[in-house]
Motif scaffolding. Sequence first.
Motif, PDB file in Angstrom:
ATOM      1  N   ARG A   1     -43.651 -38.889  32.384  1.00 15.16           N
ATOM      2  CA  ARG A   1     -44.588 -38.534  31.315  1.00 15.16           C
ATOM      3  C   ARG A   1     -44.155 -37.294  30.561  1.00 15.16           C
ATOM      4  O   ARG A   1     -44.655 -37.023  29.472  1.00 15.16           O
ATOM      5  CB  ARG A   1     -45.983 -38.308  31.909  1.00 15.16           C
ATOM      6  CG  ARG A   1     -46.589 -39.535  32.591  1.00 15.16           C
ATOM      7  CD  ARG A   1     -47.841 -39.153  33.356  1.00 15.16           C
ATOM      8  NE  ARG A   1     -47.545 -38.158  34.387  1.00 15.16           N
ATOM      9  CZ  ARG A   1     -48.467 -37.549  35.111  1.00 15.16           C
ATOM     10  NH1 ARG A   1     -49.742 -37.827  34.921  1.00 15.16           N
ATOM     11  NH2 ARG A   1     -48.113 -36.657  36.030  1.00 15.16           N
ATOM     12  N   LEU A   2     -43.258 -36.506  31.147  1.00 17.75           N
ATOM     13  CA  LEU A   2     -42.870 -35.254  30.530  1.00 17.75           C
ATOM     14  C   LEU A   2     -41.507 -35.347  29.862  1.00 17.75           C
ATOM     15  O   LEU A   2     -40.620 -36.033  30.350  1.00 17.75           O
ATOM     16  CB  LEU A   2     -42.830 -34.140  31.587  1.00 17.75           C
ATOM     17  CG  LEU A   2     -44.155 -33.762  32.244  1.00 17.75           C
ATOM     18  CD1 LEU A   2     -43.895 -32.693  33.288  1.00 17.75           C
ATOM     19  CD2 LEU A   2     -45.140 -33.260  31.200  1.00 17.75           C
ATOM     20  N   GLU A   3     -41.365 -34.658  28.742  1.00 13.25           N
ATOM     21  CA  GLU A   3     -40.051 -34.503  28.138  1.00 13.25           C
ATOM     22  C   GLU A   3     -39.310 -33.451  28.941  1.00 13.25           C
ATOM     23  O   GLU A   3     -39.873 -32.431  29.336  1.00 13.25           O
ATOM     24  CB  GLU A   3     -40.199 -34.044  26.692  1.00 13.25           C
ATOM     25  CG  GLU A   3     -40.783 -35.108  25.779  1.00 13.25           C
ATOM     26  CD  GLU A   3     -39.853 -35.464  24.645  1.00 13.25           C
ATOM     27  OE1 GLU A   3     -38.640 -35.608  24.907  1.00 13.25           O
ATOM     28  OE2 GLU A   3     -40.316 -35.586  23.521  1.00 13.25           O
ATOM     29  N   ARG A   4     -38.054 -33.703  29.191  1.00 11.43           N
ATOM     30  CA  ARG A   4     -37.243 -32.764  29.962  1.00 11.43           C
ATOM     31  C   ARG A   4     -35.973 -32.489  29.150  1.00 11.43           C
ATOM     32  O   ARG A   4     -35.155 -33.387  28.937  1.00 11.43           O
ATOM     33  CB  ARG A   4     -36.915 -33.363  31.335  1.00 11.43           C
ATOM     34  CG  ARG A   4     -38.158 -33.712  32.142  1.00 11.43           C
ATOM     35  CD  ARG A   4     -37.823 -34.343  33.481  1.00 11.43           C
ATOM     36  NE  ARG A   4     -37.139 -35.618  33.345  1.00 11.43           N
ATOM     37  CZ  ARG A   4     -37.748 -36.777  33.100  1.00 11.43           C
ATOM     38  NH1 ARG A   4     -39.076 -36.803  32.943  1.00 11.43           N
ATOM     39  NH2 ARG A   4     -37.067 -37.892  33.016  1.00 11.43           N
ATOM     40  N   VAL A   5     -35.813 -31.256  28.727  1.00  8.21           N
ATOM     41  CA  VAL A   5     -34.716 -30.911  27.833  1.00  8.21           C
ATOM     42  C   VAL A   5     -33.770 -29.935  28.508  1.00  8.21           C
ATOM     43  O   VAL A   5     -34.186 -28.928  29.069  1.00  8.21           O
ATOM     44  CB  VAL A   5     -35.255 -30.298  26.522  1.00  8.21           C
ATOM     45  CG1 VAL A   5     -34.114 -30.081  25.540  1.00  8.21           C
ATOM     46  CG2 VAL A   5     -36.311 -31.204  25.921  1.00  8.21           C
ATOM     47  N   LEU A   6     -32.486 -30.258  28.432  1.00 10.35           N
ATOM     48  CA  LEU A   6     -31.447 -29.422  29.029  1.00 10.35           C
ATOM     49  C   LEU A   6     -30.644 -28.752  27.921  1.00 10.35           C
ATOM     50  O   LEU A   6     -30.038 -29.430  27.086  1.00 10.35           O
ATOM     51  CB  LEU A   6     -30.525 -30.279  29.894  1.00 10.35           C
ATOM     52  CG  LEU A   6     -29.267 -29.602  30.455  1.00 10.35           C
ATOM     53  CD1 LEU A   6     -29.647 -28.406  31.335  1.00 10.35           C
ATOM     54  CD2 LEU A   6     -28.431 -30.613  31.236  1.00 10.35           C
ATOM     55  N   PHE A   7     -30.662 -27.415  27.902  1.00 11.28           N
ATOM     56  CA  PHE A   7     -29.889 -26.637  26.941  1.00 11.28           C
ATOM     57  C   PHE A   7     -28.622 -26.123  27.630  1.00 11.28           C
ATOM     58  O   PHE A   7     -28.708 -25.543  28.719  1.00 11.28           O
ATOM     59  CB  PHE A   7     -30.701 -25.440  26.423  1.00 11.28           C
ATOM     60  CG  PHE A   7     -31.852 -25.812  25.523  1.00 11.28           C
ATOM     61  CD1 PHE A   7     -31.737 -25.737  24.147  1.00 11.28           C
ATOM     62  CD2 PHE A   7     -33.056 -26.237  26.065  1.00 11.28           C
ATOM     63  CE1 PHE A   7     -32.795 -26.066  23.313  1.00 11.28           C
ATOM     64  CE2 PHE A   7     -34.123 -26.578  25.245  1.00 11.28           C
ATOM     65  CZ  PHE A   7     -33.992 -26.497  23.871  1.00 11.28           C
ATOM     66  N   VAL A   8     -27.480 -26.323  27.006  1.00  5.38           N
ATOM     67  CA  VAL A   8     -26.210 -25.873  27.578  1.00  5.38           C
ATOM     68  C   VAL A   8     -25.597 -24.833  26.642  1.00  5.38           C
ATOM     69  O   VAL A   8     -25.237 -25.146  25.495  1.00  5.38           O
ATOM     70  CB  VAL A   8     -25.229 -27.046  27.775  1.00  5.38           C
ATOM     71  CG1 VAL A   8     -23.915 -26.551  28.390  1.00  5.38           C
ATOM     72  CG2 VAL A   8     -25.865 -28.127  28.645  1.00  5.38           C
ATOM     73  N   HIS A   9     -25.467 -23.590  27.123  1.00  2.94           N
ATOM     74  CA  HIS A   9     -24.949 -22.501  26.305  1.00  2.94           C
ATOM     75  C   HIS A   9     -23.761 -21.823  26.984  1.00  2.94           C
ATOM     76  O   HIS A   9     -23.583 -21.918  28.205  1.00  2.94           O
ATOM     77  CB  HIS A   9     -26.045 -21.485  26.002  1.00  2.94           C
ATOM     78  CG  HIS A   9     -26.998 -21.942  24.945  1.00  2.94           C
ATOM     79  ND1 HIS A   9     -26.686 -21.900  23.602  1.00  2.94           N
ATOM     80  CD2 HIS A   9     -28.239 -22.483  25.031  1.00  2.94           C
ATOM     81  CE1 HIS A   9     -27.710 -22.379  22.897  1.00  2.94           C
ATOM     82  NE2 HIS A   9     -28.660 -22.746  23.746  1.00  2.94           N
ATOM     83  N   ALA A  10     -22.980 -21.127  26.195  1.00  3.19           N
ATOM     84  CA  ALA A  10     -21.736 -20.535  26.685  1.00  3.19           C
ATOM     85  C   ALA A  10     -21.941 -19.181  27.357  1.00  3.19           C
ATOM     86  O   ALA A  10     -21.374 -18.909  28.414  1.00  3.19           O
ATOM     87  CB  ALA A  10     -20.728 -20.391  25.547  1.00  3.19           C
ATOM     88  N   HIS A  11     -22.725 -18.282  26.725  1.00  5.56           N
ATOM     89  CA  HIS A  11     -22.887 -16.919  27.230  1.00  5.56           C
ATOM     90  C   HIS A  11     -24.354 -16.499  27.169  1.00  5.56           C
ATOM     91  O   HIS A  11     -25.128 -17.050  26.391  1.00  5.56           O
ATOM     92  CB  HIS A  11     -22.079 -15.924  26.374  1.00  5.56           C
ATOM     93  CG  HIS A  11     -20.717 -16.403  26.015  1.00  5.56           C
ATOM     94  ND1 HIS A  11     -20.408 -16.897  24.760  1.00  5.56           N
ATOM     95  CD2 HIS A  11     -19.580 -16.470  26.736  1.00  5.56           C
ATOM     96  CE1 HIS A  11     -19.127 -17.246  24.728  1.00  5.56           C
ATOM     97  NE2 HIS A  11     -18.601 -17.008  25.916  1.00  5.56           N
ATOM     98  N   PRO A  12     -24.756 -15.513  27.960  1.00  2.00           N
ATOM     99  CA  PRO A  12     -26.106 -14.961  27.812  1.00  2.00           C
ATOM    100  C   PRO A  12     -26.286 -14.438  26.386  1.00  2.00           C
ATOM    101  O   PRO A  12     -25.384 -13.806  25.848  1.00  2.00           O
ATOM    102  CB  PRO A  12     -26.121 -13.812  28.834  1.00  2.00           C
ATOM    103  CG  PRO A  12     -25.104 -14.196  29.856  1.00  2.00           C
ATOM    104  CD  PRO A  12     -24.011 -14.880  29.076  1.00  2.00           C
ATOM    105  N   ASP A  13     -27.384 -14.689  25.783  1.00  2.52           N
ATOM    106  CA  ASP A  13     -27.835 -14.352  24.421  1.00  2.52           C
ATOM    107  C   ASP A  13     -27.689 -15.519  23.467  1.00  2.52           C
ATOM    108  O   ASP A  13     -28.446 -15.644  22.508  1.00  2.52           O
ATOM    109  CB  ASP A  13     -27.192 -13.083  23.831  1.00  2.52           C
ATOM    110  CG  ASP A  13     -25.792 -13.265  23.247  1.00  2.52           C
ATOM    111  OD1 ASP A  13     -25.213 -14.353  23.329  1.00  2.52           O
ATOM    112  OD2 ASP A  13     -25.258 -12.264  22.726  1.00  2.52           O
TER     113      ASP A  13
END
Length: 451
Positions: A22-34
């Motif tokens: 029932r929930l959307e689940r989103v994965l964000f992939v980033h290179a560095h903090p900020d």
Amino acid sequence: MNSSASPTPASPASPSTAGDPRLERVLFVHAHPDDETITTGGTIAALVEAGAAVTVVTCTRGELGEVIPDDLAVLRDDQAALAVHREGEIAAAMHDLGVDDHRFLGSPGARTPGLPERAYRDSGMVWRSDGVAGPTPDLHPAAFCAAEFGEVVSDLSAVVQSVRPTAIISYDEDGGYHHPDHVRANRVAVRAARLVGVPFFAIVAGAESAEGAEAEALATDVTVLTMDARHVAPRKLAALRDHRSQVEVVDLPGGRAGIRFPHGAVEPVTVRESFRFVPEPTADGGASEMAQMTTGGRVAALVLALAAGAVFGTIGTVMHQSTITVAGSPVWSGLVLALLMSLTLLAGLRSVFGSRAMAGAAAVGLLGALVVLWQASPGGSILVPDNTPALVWLGGVFLICLVVLGWPRLRGPVAGGATPPGGSTRASSVEAQPADDRLDALPDAKGTPQT
């Protein structure tokens, strides 16, 4: 630092919510903090506020970042200390954005099961004469860009396995401004998304400041989603201030807030963040596993494929005359098995690597073994007699090579593959088919020779 991101719902991804359809689940992939805050902070905060499950993966700790404030000058020549400091900064930023599930790639929860923990280091960059980033000439052996591609994909796939996202968000092909770590994050995130058929969205850099024809094109593009995050702007600003070693929040004319970067450039803080759905390639023109490798990795892989072809050709030549008796009649079982082995080898390499290069190298080894073994031995005998099974063996291998190498595409779309969002060009969430039934098929990429 960076300039890309992706959209879809957000919120802590705990075991109780990760499998909830029932929930959307989103994965964000980033290179560095900020990076997560600069380009997707508004979207992350808005999704969390809407009740979505958000997971943020950071690939490195930004050991090579440029430190701005003089009161943190001691960190400028101490990469280890800067890494620890930036860990604290992103922890504070995640708190301000409302994210409960943040992971560093290679750490528990973001590492291939069975492998020891590791920290992927910042790969660094240099500014080129054309004003965009380029790779540094002295890449550290533990750098993110020096790691085997298969290992990195496997680590991110461990996150996918536990979170079961409905969408994955990261940079576009050039990483926003060509930083090597951003480009690599794009390749890894795309590959992880394709493995399970999860929709992938790329950050549209500069979408808010687009004007004229460019802005009109974005507004009419049905694959572009724009998140209006003005209502959570205070959260994004607070998170940006948490990253004070890397960016400075400044006041701009008109009451707007801006970001000053270490190299002096100032950009407005974006309150509308856009993302483009990136469909899976439908032809061999898409990037293959070979394209992800270093030159040395490609050479080693091709040599191994060549050797494998030679081994299969030798085994097949030795066994192709073998027979079994069925109902009183001989059956050329060895010939059938030898041909099946050859087909499996070439088709498997073509399918797994999505490239004709690996299958071509194996084909050369296979045919080369046949040619060598066809010749008379020192004792005057031959391994391949002049009979029907021998002719079928030689002709069959040649035909298999032609068909496998000439076939337009052997790696079809993933079952239940990713589909673009509906017709709306503006959305606060992305509907996507749950990947629960496909995640168990994720390969264990331990030691895969890809870079």
